[in-house]
Write a protein that holds these residues in place. Structure first.
Motif, PDB file in Angstrom:
ATOM      1  N   LEU A 141       0.825  -1.206   0.000  1.00  0.00           N
ATOM      2  CA  LEU A 141       0.000   0.000   0.000  1.00  0.00           C
ATOM      3  C   LEU A 141       0.863   1.261   0.000  1.00  0.00           C
ATOM      4  O   LEU A 141       1.917   1.318   0.639  1.00  0.00           O
ATOM      5  N   SER A 142       0.398   2.268  -0.708  1.00  0.00           N
ATOM      6  CA  SER A 142       1.053   3.575  -0.716  1.00  0.00           C
ATOM      7  C   SER A 142       0.651   4.353   0.534  1.00  0.00           C
ATOM      8  O   SER A 142      -0.240   3.933   1.291  1.00  0.00           O
ATOM      9  N   ASN A 143       1.274   5.512   0.749  1.00  0.00           N
ATOM     10  CA  ASN A 143       0.930   6.326   1.917  1.00  0.00           C
ATOM     11  C   ASN A 143      -0.544   6.695   1.925  1.00  0.00           C
ATOM     12  O   ASN A 143      -1.205   6.637   2.969  1.00  0.00           O
ATOM     13  N   SER A 144      -1.076   7.096   0.782  1.00  0.00           N
ATOM     14  CA  SER A 144      -2.483   7.508   0.737  1.00  0.00           C
ATOM     15  C   SER A 144      -3.406   6.326   1.011  1.00  0.00           C
ATOM     16  O   SER A 144      -4.440   6.473   1.678  1.00  0.00           O
ATOM     17  N   GLU A 145      -3.031   5.152   0.525  1.00  0.00           N
ATOM     18  CA  GLU A 145      -3.841   3.957   0.775  1.00  0.00           C
ATOM     19  C   GLU A 145      -3.777   3.541   2.244  1.00  0.00           C
ATOM     20  O   GLU A 145      -4.784   3.115   2.823  1.00  0.00           O
ATOM     21  N   ILE A 146      -2.603   3.674   2.857  1.00  0.00           N
ATOM     22  CA  ILE A 146      -2.473   3.375   4.285  1.00  0.00           C
ATOM     23  C   ILE A 146      -3.308   4.356   5.100  1.00  0.00           C
ATOM     24  O   ILE A 146      -3.990   3.971   6.060  1.00  0.00           O
ATOM     25  N   ALA A 147      -3.269   5.620   4.719  1.00  0.00           N
ATOM     26  CA  ALA A 147      -4.051   6.634   5.428  1.00  0.00           C
ATOM     27  C   ALA A 147      -5.535   6.306   5.389  1.00  0.00           C
ATOM     28  O   ALA A 147      -6.241   6.399   6.402  1.00  0.00           O
ATOM     29  N   ALA A 148      -6.024   5.898   4.214  1.00  0.00           N
ATOM     30  CA  ALA A 148      -7.441   5.544   4.092  1.00  0.00           C
ATOM     31  C   ALA A 148      -7.768   4.314   4.921  1.00  0.00           C
ATOM     32  O   ALA A 148      -8.815   4.248   5.580  1.00  0.00           O
ATOM     33  N   ARG A 149      -6.883   3.317   4.919  1.00  0.00           N
ATOM     34  CA  ARG A 149      -7.130   2.081   5.651  1.00  0.00           C
ATOM     35  C   ARG A 149      -7.156   2.333   7.168  1.00  0.00           C
ATOM     36  O   ARG A 149      -7.965   1.739   7.883  1.00  0.00           O
ATOM     37  N   MET A 150      -6.263   3.216   7.645  1.00  0.00           N
ATOM     38  CA  MET A 150      -6.150   3.450   9.079  1.00  0.00           C
ATOM     39  C   MET A 150      -6.988   4.636   9.555  1.00  0.00           C
ATOM     40  O   MET A 150      -7.006   4.938  10.749  1.00  0.00           O
ATOM     41  N   ALA A 151      -7.647   5.318   8.596  1.00  0.00           N
ATOM     42  CA  ALA A 151      -8.490   6.480   8.930  1.00  0.00           C
ATOM     43  C   ALA A 151      -7.695   7.569   9.636  1.00  0.00           C
ATOM     44  O   ALA A 151      -8.112   8.130  10.657  1.00  0.00           O
ATOM     45  N   VAL A 152      -6.518   7.868   9.093  1.00  0.00           N
ATOM     46  CA  VAL A 152      -5.686   8.960   9.597  1.00  0.00           C
ATOM     47  C   VAL A 152      -5.254   9.813   8.407  1.00  0.00           C
ATOM     48  O   VAL A 152      -5.490   9.465   7.248  1.00  0.00           O
ATOM     49  N   GLY A 153      -4.613  10.939   8.674  1.00  0.00           N
ATOM     50  CA  GLY A 153      -4.163  11.815   7.609  1.00  0.00           C
ATOM     51  C   GLY A 153      -2.868  11.333   6.977  1.00  0.00           C
ATOM     52  O   GLY A 153      -2.082  10.618   7.615  1.00  0.00           O
ATOM     53  N   PRO A 154      -2.617  11.718   5.731  1.00  0.00           N
ATOM     54  CA  PRO A 154      -1.363  11.340   5.059  1.00  0.00           C
ATOM     55  C   PRO A 154      -0.117  11.778   5.812  1.00  0.00           C
ATOM     56  O   PRO A 154       0.894  11.066   5.811  1.00  0.00           O
ATOM     57  N   ALA A 155      -0.175  12.944   6.464  1.00  0.00           N
ATOM     58  CA  ALA A 155       0.994  13.425   7.205  1.00  0.00           C
ATOM     59  C   ALA A 155       1.313  12.489   8.368  1.00  0.00           C
ATOM     60  O   ALA A 155       2.487  12.248   8.691  1.00  0.00           O
ATOM     61  N   THR A 156       0.271  11.955   9.003  1.00  0.00           N
ATOM     62  CA  THR A 156       0.481  11.004  10.099  1.00  0.00           C
ATOM     63  C   THR A 156       1.141   9.733   9.589  1.00  0.00           C
ATOM     64  O   THR A 156       2.071   9.197  10.214  1.00  0.00           O
ATOM     65  N   VAL A 157       0.681   9.251   8.440  1.00  0.00           N
ATOM     66  CA  VAL A 157       1.286   8.057   7.854  1.00  0.00           C
ATOM     67  C   VAL A 157       2.746   8.312   7.509  1.00  0.00           C
ATOM     68  O   VAL A 157       3.620   7.474   7.777  1.00  0.00           O
TER      69      VAL A 157
END
Length: 226
Positions: free
Chosen positions: A178-194
């Motif tokens: 998964l890319s950063n944006s995909e991880i962010a969506a999966r974990m329900a957090v912002g891209p900066a957090t990822v």
């Protein structure tokens, strides 16, 4: 009006002049990409890269004298900001490719790849927020890491203990490709957090990019095939 970003600087390393010519033609025609040098052997590549300081090196893996694996090790072992290395190969399941990834290459590209895949690979590796061709990298890591380390429970626990629960979850998703944006969506957090979590994972594992983090996850047994 802000100035346009500097082009990505690329060095080509292959013992076949025709291959280098084809790669140069494709990359030089793309906006934002600049081929700044070529080398015909791994031995030539190391001082050339030190001199030119490119952003990305396209490295043939099988060459006489110094092969792509040793050249990658030497290039990445010098300088505070070494370039990203993409291994260019004929066979994707070659053990040489996995050894090059373990040596620090950020991904690999097949010589039969389409021109648009080549361009995408260079841009993706330079940006470094996703694995280059994740399914293939994961397959290589699963196959070769499993063969090298059949008993890894202690190593898996040691790796897990270095990470927070959030960081461990991020590493597992990275290993899924998964890319950063995909991880962010999966974990329900912002891209900066990822991005922060990914940076912490790389630092704690002592690796320089996502590919090495995924390889470490497989080799320790923290992530298992399937």
């Amino acid at each position: 009006m802000s100035a346009p970003p500097a082009p990505l600087r690329i060095v080509l390393v292959d013992d076949e002049r025709m291959v280098r010519t084809a790669l140069r033609a494709i990359l030089s025609s793309e906006p934002g990409l600049e081929v700044v040098g070529e080398a015909g052997t791994g031995a030539e590549a190391v001082p050339l890269v030190r001199e030119l300081r490119p952003d990305v090196v396209l490295m043939d893996v099988r060459m006489p004298d110094v092969d792509g694996i040793r050249a990658t090790e030497r290039i990445l072992g010098t300088g505070s900001e070494p370039p990203r290395v993409i291994v260019v190969t004929t066979f994707e399941n070659d053990a040489y490719v996995y050894d090059a990834l373990r040596a620090g290459a950020s991904g690999f590209l097949l010589k039969r790849s389409r021109a648009e895949d080549l361009v995408q690979a260079v841009r993706l590796v330079a940006r470094s927020d996703s694995l280059l061709f994740p399914a293939a990298v994961r397959a290589l890591a699963a196959e070769h890491a499993g063969a090298r380390a059949p008993e890894r429970n202690a190593a898996a626990r040691a790796l897990h203990d270095r990470l927070s629960e959030r960081e461990a979850a991020v590493l597992r998703l990275m290993a899924d490709g998964l890319s950063n944006s995909e991880i962010a969506a999966r974990m329900a957090v912002g891209p900066a957090t990822v991005k922060t979590h990914v940076g912490a994972v790389l630092t704690k594992l002592g690796v320089r990019d996502r590919t090495q983090a995924v390889i470490a996850a497989y080799e320790s047994g923290f992530v298992t095939p399937g």
